[in-house]
Scaffold this motif. Structure first.
Motif, PDB file in Angstrom:
ATOM      1  N   LEU A  12       0.937  -1.274  -0.014  1.00 34.69           N
ATOM      2  CA  LEU A  12      -0.040  -0.183  -0.119  1.00 34.69           C
ATOM      3  C   LEU A  12       0.740   1.238   0.011  1.00 34.69           C
ATOM      4  O   LEU A  12       0.442   2.365  -0.692  1.00 34.69           O
ATOM      5  CB  LEU A  12      -0.853   0.073   1.072  1.00 34.69           C
ATOM      6  CG  LEU A  12      -2.076  -1.056   1.064  1.00 34.69           C
ATOM      7  CD1 LEU A  12      -2.739  -1.183   2.575  1.00 34.69           C
ATOM      8  CD2 LEU A  12      -3.051  -0.652   0.023  1.00 34.69           C
ATOM      9  N   ALA A  13       2.050   1.136   0.690  1.00 40.78           N
ATOM     10  CA  ALA A  13       2.907   2.330   0.635  1.00 40.78           C
ATOM     11  C   ALA A  13       3.502   2.604  -0.838  1.00 40.78           C
ATOM     12  O   ALA A  13       3.761   3.705  -1.299  1.00 40.78           O
ATOM     13  CB  ALA A  13       4.213   2.151   1.419  1.00 40.78           C
ATOM     14  N   TYR A  14       3.737   1.325  -1.659  1.00 39.76           N
ATOM     15  CA  TYR A  14       4.217   1.570  -2.916  1.00 39.76           C
ATOM     16  C   TYR A  14       3.237   2.268  -3.651  1.00 39.76           C
ATOM     17  O   TYR A  14       3.285   3.443  -4.462  1.00 39.76           O
ATOM     18  CB  TYR A  14       4.402   0.294  -3.495  1.00 39.76           C
ATOM     19  CG  TYR A  14       4.736   0.575  -4.899  1.00 39.76           C
ATOM     20  CD1 TYR A  14       5.977   1.055  -5.464  1.00 39.76           C
ATOM     21  CD2 TYR A  14       3.727  -0.051  -5.963  1.00 39.76           C
ATOM     22  CE1 TYR A  14       6.086   1.277  -7.020  1.00 39.76           C
ATOM     23  CE2 TYR A  14       4.072   0.085  -7.232  1.00 39.76           C
ATOM     24  CZ  TYR A  14       5.199   0.557  -7.635  1.00 39.76           C
ATOM     25  OH  TYR A  14       5.123   0.709  -9.048  1.00 39.76           O
ATOM     26  N   LEU A  15       1.761   1.759  -3.421  1.00 40.32           N
ATOM     27  CA  LEU A  15       0.809   2.388  -4.257  1.00 40.32           C
ATOM     28  C   LEU A  15       0.237   3.758  -3.930  1.00 40.32           C
ATOM     29  O   LEU A  15       0.363   4.778  -4.689  1.00 40.32           O
ATOM     30  CB  LEU A  15      -0.514   1.559  -4.037  1.00 40.32           C
ATOM     31  CG  LEU A  15      -0.527   0.336  -4.575  1.00 40.32           C
ATOM     32  CD1 LEU A  15      -1.959  -0.576  -4.147  1.00 40.32           C
ATOM     33  CD2 LEU A  15      -0.547   0.301  -6.122  1.00 40.32           C
ATOM     34  N   ALA A  16       0.591   4.149  -2.734  1.00 42.18           N
ATOM     35  CA  ALA A  16       0.544   5.609  -2.350  1.00 42.18           C
ATOM     36  C   ALA A  16       1.498   6.292  -2.882  1.00 42.18           C
ATOM     37  O   ALA A  16       1.249   7.541  -3.427  1.00 42.18           O
ATOM     38  CB  ALA A  16       0.724   5.685  -0.577  1.00 42.18           C
ATOM     39  N   GLY A  17       2.954   5.960  -3.021  1.00 44.47           N
ATOM     40  CA  GLY A  17       3.813   6.574  -3.484  1.00 44.47           C
ATOM     41  C   GLY A  17       3.706   6.748  -4.856  1.00 44.47           C
ATOM     42  O   GLY A  17       4.232   7.866  -5.608  1.00 44.47           O
ATOM     43  N   SER A  18       2.884   5.836  -5.566  1.00 45.17           N
ATOM     44  CA  SER A  18       2.738   6.008  -6.920  1.00 45.17           C
ATOM     45  C   SER A  18       1.734   7.083  -7.516  1.00 45.17           C
ATOM     46  O   SER A  18       1.645   7.168  -8.757  1.00 45.17           O
ATOM     47  CB  SER A  18       2.252   4.460  -7.520  1.00 45.17           C
ATOM     48  OG  SER A  18       3.331   3.504  -7.582  1.00 45.17           O
ATOM     49  N   ALA A  96       9.168   7.420  -7.896  1.00 43.64           N
ATOM     50  CA  ALA A  96      10.014   7.397  -9.016  1.00 43.64           C
ATOM     51  C   ALA A  96       9.488   6.412 -10.285  1.00 43.64           C
ATOM     52  O   ALA A  96       9.688   6.687 -11.239  1.00 43.64           O
ATOM     53  CB  ALA A  96      11.499   7.148  -8.540  1.00 43.64           C
ATOM     54  N   ARG A  97       8.934   5.293  -9.815  1.00 43.24           N
ATOM     55  CA  ARG A  97       8.513   4.317 -10.590  1.00 43.24           C
ATOM     56  C   ARG A  97       7.083   4.023 -10.503  1.00 43.24           C
ATOM     57  O   ARG A  97       6.791   2.879  -9.835  1.00 43.24           O
ATOM     58  CB  ARG A  97       9.386   3.032 -10.417  1.00 43.24           C
ATOM     59  CG  ARG A  97      10.839   3.269 -10.801  1.00 43.24           C
ATOM     60  CD  ARG A  97      11.161   3.502 -12.208  1.00 43.24           C
ATOM     61  NE  ARG A  97      12.320   3.513 -12.614  1.00 43.24           N
ATOM     62  CZ  ARG A  97      13.000   4.697 -12.761  1.00 43.24           C
ATOM     63  NH1 ARG A  97      12.394   5.956 -12.858  1.00 43.24           N
ATOM     64  NH2 ARG A  97      14.402   4.876 -13.086  1.00 43.24           N
ATOM     65  N   SER A  98       6.126   4.810 -10.683  1.00 42.67           N
ATOM     66  CA  SER A  98       4.701   4.822 -10.414  1.00 42.67           C
ATOM     67  C   SER A  98       4.207   3.567 -11.502  1.00 42.67           C
ATOM     68  O   SER A  98       4.197   3.716 -12.721  1.00 42.67           O
ATOM     69  CB  SER A  98       4.043   5.967 -10.811  1.00 42.67           C
ATOM     70  OG  SER A  98       2.611   5.785 -10.765  1.00 42.67           O
ATOM     71  N   LEU A 103       5.687   2.797 -14.913  1.00 42.45           N
ATOM     72  CA  LEU A 103       6.886   2.757 -13.940  1.00 42.45           C
ATOM     73  C   LEU A 103       7.734   4.010 -14.310  1.00 42.45           C
ATOM     74  O   LEU A 103       9.104   3.705 -14.422  1.00 42.45           O
ATOM     75  CB  LEU A 103       7.692   1.662 -14.235  1.00 42.45           C
ATOM     76  CG  LEU A 103       7.079   0.193 -13.897  1.00 42.45           C
ATOM     77  CD1 LEU A 103       8.076  -1.238 -14.058  1.00 42.45           C
ATOM     78  CD2 LEU A 103       6.713   0.078 -12.561  1.00 42.45           C
ATOM     79  N   HIS A 104       7.091   4.942 -14.590  1.00 38.41           N
ATOM     80  CA  HIS A 104       7.919   6.571 -14.914  1.00 38.41           C
ATOM     81  C   HIS A 104       7.225   6.867 -13.608  1.00 38.41           C
ATOM     82  O   HIS A 104       6.361   6.677 -12.991  1.00 38.41           O
ATOM     83  CB  HIS A 104       7.501   6.955 -16.330  1.00 38.41           C
ATOM     84  CG  HIS A 104       7.965   6.421 -17.324  1.00 38.41           C
ATOM     85  ND1 HIS A 104       9.233   6.344 -17.449  1.00 38.41           N
ATOM     86  CD2 HIS A 104       7.574   5.412 -18.276  1.00 38.41           C
ATOM     87  CE1 HIS A 104       9.735   5.604 -18.722  1.00 38.41           C
ATOM     88  NE2 HIS A 104       8.536   5.095 -19.081  1.00 38.41           N
ATOM     89  N   VAL A 181      17.758   5.594  -3.777  1.00 38.00           N
ATOM     90  CA  VAL A 181      16.629   5.429  -4.903  1.00 38.00           C
ATOM     91  C   VAL A 181      16.535   6.486  -5.592  1.00 38.00           C
ATOM     92  O   VAL A 181      16.469   6.856  -6.771  1.00 38.00           O
ATOM     93  CB  VAL A 181      15.261   4.973  -4.016  1.00 38.00           C
ATOM     94  CG1 VAL A 181      14.141   5.201  -5.501  1.00 38.00           C
ATOM     95  CG2 VAL A 181      15.139   3.725  -3.796  1.00 38.00           C
ATOM     96  N   VAL A 182      16.714   7.970  -4.675  1.00 38.88           N
ATOM     97  CA  VAL A 182      16.902   9.086  -5.437  1.00 38.88           C
ATOM     98  C   VAL A 182      18.089   9.495  -6.426  1.00 38.88           C
ATOM     99  O   VAL A 182      17.900   9.710  -7.514  1.00 38.88           O
ATOM    100  CB  VAL A 182      16.954  10.209  -4.486  1.00 38.88           C
ATOM    101  CG1 VAL A 182      17.285  11.604  -5.143  1.00 38.88           C
ATOM    102  CG2 VAL A 182      15.344  10.258  -3.592  1.00 38.88           C
ATOM    103  N   TRP A 183      19.092   8.687  -6.078  1.00 38.15           N
ATOM    104  CA  TRP A 183      20.239   8.923  -7.317  1.00 38.15           C
ATOM    105  C   TRP A 183      19.887   8.011  -8.222  1.00 38.15           C
ATOM    106  O   TRP A 183      20.018   8.277  -9.504  1.00 38.15           O
ATOM    107  CB  TRP A 183      21.345   8.338  -6.236  1.00 38.15           C
ATOM    108  CG  TRP A 183      21.953   9.432  -5.675  1.00 38.15           C
ATOM    109  CD1 TRP A 183      21.575  10.236  -4.567  1.00 38.15           C
ATOM    110  CD2 TRP A 183      23.489  10.083  -5.761  1.00 38.15           C
ATOM    111  NE1 TRP A 183      22.492  11.143  -3.971  1.00 38.15           N
ATOM    112  CE2 TRP A 183      23.509  10.956  -4.816  1.00 38.15           C
ATOM    113  CE3 TRP A 183      24.463   9.796  -6.787  1.00 38.15           C
ATOM    114  CZ2 TRP A 183      24.955  11.867  -4.575  1.00 38.15           C
ATOM    115  CZ3 TRP A 183      25.683  10.537  -6.527  1.00 38.15           C
ATOM    116  CH2 TRP A 183      25.948  11.576  -5.838  1.00 38.15           C
ATOM    117  N   ILE A 184      19.424   6.865  -8.049  1.00 44.69           N
ATOM    118  CA  ILE A 184      19.146   6.109  -9.353  1.00 44.69           C
ATOM    119  C   ILE A 184      18.188   6.907 -10.360  1.00 44.69           C
ATOM    120  O   ILE A 184      18.100   6.797 -11.478  1.00 44.69           O
ATOM    121  CB  ILE A 184      18.524   4.574  -9.040  1.00 44.69           C
ATOM    122  CG1 ILE A 184      19.756   3.692  -8.378  1.00 44.69           C
ATOM    123  CG2 ILE A 184      18.024   3.914  -9.989  1.00 44.69           C
ATOM    124  CD1 ILE A 184      19.078   2.574  -7.581  1.00 44.69           C
TER     125      ILE A 184
END
Length: 214
Positions: A12-18, A96-98, A103-104, A181-184
């Motif tokens: 769910l955290a990934y989905l929120a970030g997306s 970063a990878r929604s 995934l952009h 992650v930010v650097w990548i």
């Protein structure tokens, strides 16, 4: 929390970030899609170029909340630093990878700030001057983001050492992983910085003179 519950929370955290606030704000207000200009990213800097200050401010606030909410929920439900860190990483990866944008997305900077506002807000205030000064001196937002995220690592360590006399391993690892992650996500910027072709930030955008819509 049971392992399945932890996995669901991180998912769910990934989905929120997306959640692509840059795209949503553009569609809801009839503004240009930030993916059609500048870097093609959906974060605050490109939203500022495409949509102006007010809409970009909404995007930045939304992107910060994408980091705040998942980590705060993990803290309230579990109190487990490791799970907080895992949710933080998942949210930044989502930014970063929604999954909603093939995934952009953005660069994960504002979302990373949001996660750290829950984990250790004083670290944000220690690292923020690096971000601001580098941008003002060089006019490279990417360089400010890279060095600011890197500065978060010693900032986290310093604050916890001063306040608690020890640094929780989960939080320190999160600072490292979040910065990674930010650097990548800035890989293309890093290449342009190395070749001297990176686009400089137009400071007039902050005053409303250099872009659309205020």
């Amino acid at each position: 929390m049971p392992p399945l519950g932890a996995v669901i929370l991180v998912g769910l955290a990934y989905l929120a970030g997306s959640i692509p606030f840059g795209v949503l704000v553009a569609r809801l207000t009839g503004a240009p899609d930030p993916r059609t200009t500048g870097s093609g990213r959906t974060g605050g800097t490109n939203a500022l170029r495409a949509m102006g200050r007010r809409r970009a401010a909404v995007v930045v606030i939304g992107d910060i909340l994408k980091g705040v909410v998942p980590v705060l929920v993990a803290r309230l439900l579990t109190g487990d630093p490791a799970l907080e860190a895992a949710c933080g990483v998942a949210a930044v990866i989502g930014a970063a990878r929604s999954i909603f944008l093939g995934l952009h997305g953005g660069r994960g900077v504002a979302t990373g700030v949001g996660t750290m506002l829950v984990i250790q807000p004083l670290a944000v205030f220690l690292a923020a001057p690096v971000f601001v000064v580098v941008i003002l001196v060089t006019r490279y937002v990417s360089l400010g983001s890279l060095l600011g995220s890197a500065a978060m690592i010693p900032a986290v360590a310093l604050v916890f050492l001063v306040l608690n006399g020890t640094v929780p391993a989960a939080y320190l690892l999160y600072a490292v992983a979040g910065a990674a992650v930010v650097w990548i996500a800035h890989a293309d910027n890093i290449e342009r910085l190395l070749h001297g072709t990176e686009r400089k930030f137009d400071l007039s955008l902050l005053s409303g003179r250099g872009g659309p819509g205020g």
